[in-house]
Design a protein around this motif. Structure first.
Motif, PDB file in Angstrom:
ATOM      1  N   HIS A  11       0.936  -1.151   0.105  1.00 54.10           N
ATOM      2  CA  HIS A  11       0.015   0.074   0.048  1.00 54.10           C
ATOM      3  C   HIS A  11       1.010   1.308   0.126  1.00 54.10           C
ATOM      4  O   HIS A  11       0.513   2.300   0.676  1.00 54.10           O
ATOM      5  CB  HIS A  11      -0.945   0.020   1.199  1.00 54.10           C
ATOM      6  N   GLU A  57       2.644  -5.191  -2.249  1.00 53.79           N
ATOM      7  CA  GLU A  57       1.226  -5.236  -2.852  1.00 53.79           C
ATOM      8  C   GLU A  57       0.513  -3.752  -2.953  1.00 53.79           C
ATOM      9  O   GLU A  57       0.956  -2.832  -2.039  1.00 53.79           O
ATOM     10  CB  GLU A  57       0.241  -6.183  -2.005  1.00 53.79           C
ATOM     11  N   ASP A  58      -0.291  -3.760  -3.939  1.00 55.94           N
ATOM     12  CA  ASP A  58      -1.206  -2.340  -3.995  1.00 55.94           C
ATOM     13  C   ASP A  58      -0.488  -1.159  -4.203  1.00 55.94           C
ATOM     14  O   ASP A  58      -0.946   0.040  -3.750  1.00 55.94           O
ATOM     15  CB  ASP A  58      -2.056  -2.335  -2.889  1.00 55.94           C
ATOM     16  N   CYS A  61      -1.640   3.166  -4.377  1.00 53.53           N
ATOM     17  CA  CYS A  61      -3.084   3.252  -4.265  1.00 53.53           C
ATOM     18  C   CYS A  61      -3.446   4.570  -3.940  1.00 53.53           C
ATOM     19  O   CYS A  61      -2.453   5.208  -3.519  1.00 53.53           O
ATOM     20  CB  CYS A  61      -3.447   2.169  -2.999  1.00 53.53           C
ATOM     21  N   SER A  84       1.686  -6.254  -6.561  1.00 51.60           N
ATOM     22  CA  SER A  84       0.488  -5.809  -7.376  1.00 51.60           C
ATOM     23  C   SER A  84       0.242  -4.304  -7.319  1.00 51.60           C
ATOM     24  O   SER A  84       1.185  -3.662  -6.668  1.00 51.60           O
ATOM     25  CB  SER A  84      -0.883  -6.495  -6.836  1.00 51.60           C
ATOM     26  N   PHE A  85      -0.497  -3.882  -8.303  1.00 44.22           N
ATOM     27  CA  PHE A  85      -0.483  -2.462  -8.649  1.00 44.22           C
ATOM     28  C   PHE A  85      -2.075  -1.779  -8.274  1.00 44.22           C
ATOM     29  O   PHE A  85      -2.973  -2.806  -8.554  1.00 44.22           O
ATOM     30  CB  PHE A  85      -0.060  -1.634  -9.737  1.00 44.22           C
ATOM     31  N   ALA A  86      -2.232  -0.899  -7.654  1.00 38.97           N
ATOM     32  CA  ALA A  86      -3.676  -0.251  -7.629  1.00 38.97           C
ATOM     33  C   ALA A  86      -3.974   0.266  -8.975  1.00 38.97           C
ATOM     34  O   ALA A  86      -3.141   0.467  -9.800  1.00 38.97           O
ATOM     35  CB  ALA A  86      -3.623   1.052  -6.838  1.00 38.97           C
ATOM     36  N   GLU A 102       4.529  -6.692 -12.740  1.00 43.07           N
ATOM     37  CA  GLU A 102       4.016  -7.480 -11.389  1.00 43.07           C
ATOM     38  C   GLU A 102       4.709  -8.790 -11.334  1.00 43.07           C
ATOM     39  O   GLU A 102       4.874  -9.539 -12.382  1.00 43.07           O
ATOM     40  CB  GLU A 102       2.392  -7.599 -11.962  1.00 43.07           C
TER      41      GLU A 102
END
Lengths: 160, 420
Positions: A11, A57-58, A61, A84-86, A102
């Motif tokens: 995040h 992750e993320d 965001c 992972s990407f927002a 990713e």
């Protein structure tokens, strides 16, 4: 030589990538001077052209501000590798012609300061410090087309 | 297999009979929302690429809000670029200072949001408009430039998750508490790339304004859009607000539509919630955090800066004084006037609050209430990221207007149920 800047965090948000207090400009060089400032105020003095950011992750965001992509690109970072990407950050990067990777494994297999080499066509990140190869799945074809044209607007103009 | 409301709206916009989650489509855009931070760069891109045109001067809505009135020279330059462009293209709905307001409160209020339409905006909280059975999503500047020039964008059809809101909200509990409880359960990427569709009996008790608070924060769970089906509450709001174009199409999810997940919530069991720093998913019941000292309270923003929110705050504040700096930021000029006409300003003044002009202001650390190192703010806004409202070492606690007001009175996180 591409060096990895590893942030073992999920995040990492757009306010950390480019704080809103700097959104009164869209000048890429100026945004770059504040890239990741609220996460790591030393980042901008450590980063060199072609380096990569590795995170959890993320990534990205929060806000829709494309300034986040511009700040990273302006800091001459070649790509961001995250678990992972927002959604909006991911889309903005493609639209800017900026490649994202990713990878679920990169965070475990790349340490801060490791030297990496990326073969985008083959989908391989080589950690030159450890000799380990990490495979990744290339972006979908429509995204690659946009990136190859240099971004969404170039892609649209080409089709006009 | 049936379709969800999100799939139906996007199918219509793409000129298709049906679509499935995961498919890529080119969709026609009905409304494009433009503000002062992300639009000026989009304008520069269009000029640079020699496609400086607008697809429809009546479908682009422009309002400065983030740094308005201009907070410094650089933001004044952004406003100037926005102003010159809006005038050059004779944008029909251009809200200048005096009529400008926080975009996601302004557009529904001024009648620009209609069910069944596809709305995009250069702001992540554009998902707010899904409260009116529309598909609405936030985009960056390049997408915005493409939408302005062509009236079309590519979309991947999102899978939907269904959030079933059962039960009934207790006294002192509001839609803000429900959405904070939802995000606390599913996480800031719990709905990544997906549509969050709200259903269930508790929705029937919520006004259109209260519903907007929930769809507004769907981005905080990573969602592409939040959406609520059409009902009498929607109709009443639209009857009161639509002006120039009053026709619209109502779409409903089919009973056999496919959902990636279904989450049940018992709203009767939800307490007033506070999202602790530094993620919107940090929500805990007030009973677990009450007593923590605050330095500032902020009541405003696209999440909770509407008249209903100001009424809740005023009712609690009547005859009392605040113990900490308290800012009241009506989201639009109309809300500002309503609050004045209803004498809410008298209550805020007597309580020792300051009333600001409509702006996004300090919600994003811009101006009008920015925090110093170490300061803590109880805020009705939507994000509590590191540095969000000021210094990277300041802290933001997200809550409802009632919880923020009760906390302002006591100077510490306070259960609003003792005041309502």
């Amino acid at each position: 030589m591409a060096k990895a800047h590893v942030y073992n965090r999920d995040h990492i948000n757009t306010d950390e990538i480019i704080p809103a207090r700097y959104l009164n400009t869209d000048d890429e060089a100026e945004l770059a001077r504040h890239c990741l400032e609220d996460l790591d105020k030393d980042f901008i003095s450590k980063v060199s052209e072609g380096d990569v950011i590795v995170a959890g992750e993320d990534f990205g965001c929060g806000s829709s501000r494309e300034h986040a992509v511009w700040a990273i690109r302006g800091a001459k970072v070649q790509t961001v590798i995250a678990k992972s990407f927002a959604r909006i950050f991911y889309r903005n990067a493609i639209n800017c012609g900026f490649y994202l990777i990713e990878s679920a494994e990169a965070l475990e297999k790349i340490k801060d300061g490791d030297e990496v080499e990326i073969n985008y066509k083959a989908g391989v990140i080589r950690n030159k410090t450890t000799g380990i190869d990490i495979n990744f799945k290339a972006l979908p074809d429509f995204a690659l087309e946009i990136i190859e044209d240099g971004g969404l607007l170039e892609h649209i103009v080409k089709g006009m | 297999m049936g379709m969800t409301i999100t799939e139906k709206i996007l199918a219509k916009a793409a000129g298709r009979e049906s679509v499935k989650a995961g498919e890529l489509v080119d969709a026609d855009i009905d409304v494009v929302m433009c503000h002062d931070v992300t639009t000026p760069p989009a304008i520069s891109m269009l000029v640079e690429k020699r496609i400086d045109k607008v697809f429809d001067r009546e479908k682009i809505i422009v309002t400065p809000d983030h740094f308005q009135p201009a907070k410094d020279i650089k933001s004044a330059e952004l406003h100037k670029r926005l102003d010159e462009w809006a005038k050059r293209h004779e944008i029909k709905y251009y809200y200048k200072l005096g009529r400008a307001g926080v975009c996601h409160a302004l557009l529904p209020e001024q009648g620009h949001i209609r069910p069944g339409e596809v709305i995009v905006g250069g702001d992540s909280h554009t998902c707010t408009y899904g409260a009116f059975a529309a598909f609405s999503t936030g985009i960056g500047s390049t997408d915005l430039a493409a939408a302005i020039a062509t009236g079309k964008l590519w979309f991947k059809i999102p899978a939907s998750i269904k959030l079933v809101l059962n039960g009934s909200l207790g006294p002192g509990v509001y839609s803000k508490d429900v959405i904070l409880a939802i995000i606390a359960r599913i996480g800031t990427d719990g709905a990544l790339y997906q549509a969050m569709e709200f259903v269930g009996p508790a929705l029937g008790e919520m006004s259109a304004e209260a519903r907007m608070t929930m769809t507004n924060m769907t981005i905080e769970a990573g969602a592409k859009n939040g959406i609520i089906g059409f009902d009498d509450v929607t109709k009443q709001y639209l009857d009161e607000h639509l002006t120039d174009k009053k026709d619209y199409t109502v779409y409903k999810s089919d009973s056999d539509a496919e959902y990636a997940a279904v989450e049940q919530f018992d709203c009767s069991a939800i307490e007033p919630m506070v999202a602790l720093p530094h993620l919107p998913s940090g929500g805990v019941p007030i009973s677990e955090c009450a007593g923590k000292e605050m330095d500032q309270a902020y009541i405003g923003s696209c999440t909770n800066g509407r008249i209903e929110d100001l009424r809740i705050a005023a009712k609690i504040l009547e005859g009392k004084e605040v113990a900490i700096r308290t800012l009241i930021v009506p989201a639009t000029p109309t809300i500002w006037k309503q609050a004045k006409d209803e004498s809410l300003f008298d209550i805020f003044y007597a309580a020792g609050c300051v009333i600001a002009a409509p702006t996004c202001g300090a919600c994003l650390g811009g101006f009008m209430g920015v925090l110093a190192a170490g300061e803590k703010c109880i805020s009705t806004t939507n994000r509590n990221f590191v540095g969000r409202m000021g210094h990277p070492k300041s802290e933001v606690y997200l809550a409802s207007p009632a919880t923020a007001t009760a906390s302002a009175i006591e100077g510490k996180l306070t259960d609003p149920r003792k005041y309502v």
